[in-house]
Design a protein around this motif. Structure first.
Motif: not given
Length: 132
Positions: A67-72
């Motif tokens: 999920f947090t990959d998208w913060l990139q």
């Protein structure tokens, strides 16, 4: 008059159903499939699809995204390309490209000589098309 009463809250969420059973490796004789998830999608979101494809003989992997990959993506906001609406997937989504590469490599290593098929959902289709 009938009343609509809610059941009392216990403070606990119901347990999720158990994941579908994975097919035995010997039964996976067809081309491998790599699922390219939708935005914020993870492997758990595709468990039923994985099980269905495996039941039909396809080895299946899901591009390893969290999920947090998208913060990139946020790193691309201050760029001139973002503000000109000229931002390419190569600039905004290299993490997704790496996940496709990792997932495809894992399937190629496990099933050498077989062509890996991409199956994409939502933004996964747009990204995988740009990747190809």
């Amino acid at each position: 008059r009938t009343s609509c009463r809610r059941a009392p809250r216990t403070g606990r969420r119901p347990s999720p159903p158990p994941p579908p059973r994975r097919a035995a490796a010997a039964s996976l004789t067809k081309e491998p499939v790599l699922i390219c998830p939708a935005q914020f999608g993870t492997e758990a979101d595709y468990a039923e699809l994985v099980a269905a494809l495996e039941a039909r003989g396809h080895p299946v992997g899901v591009a390893p995204l969290v999920f947090t990959d998208w913060l990139q993506i946020l790193k691309s906001i201050p760029t001139p390309e973002y503000w000109r609406a000229d931002l390419s997937p190569d600039q905004a989504l290299p993490f997704y490209y790496k996940a496709i590469e990792a997932g495809a490599a894992a399937l190629r290593n496990e099933y050498p000589g077989r062509k890996v098929q991409l199956l994409a959902h939502s933004i996964g289709g747009w990204v995988s098309r740009a990747y190809l």
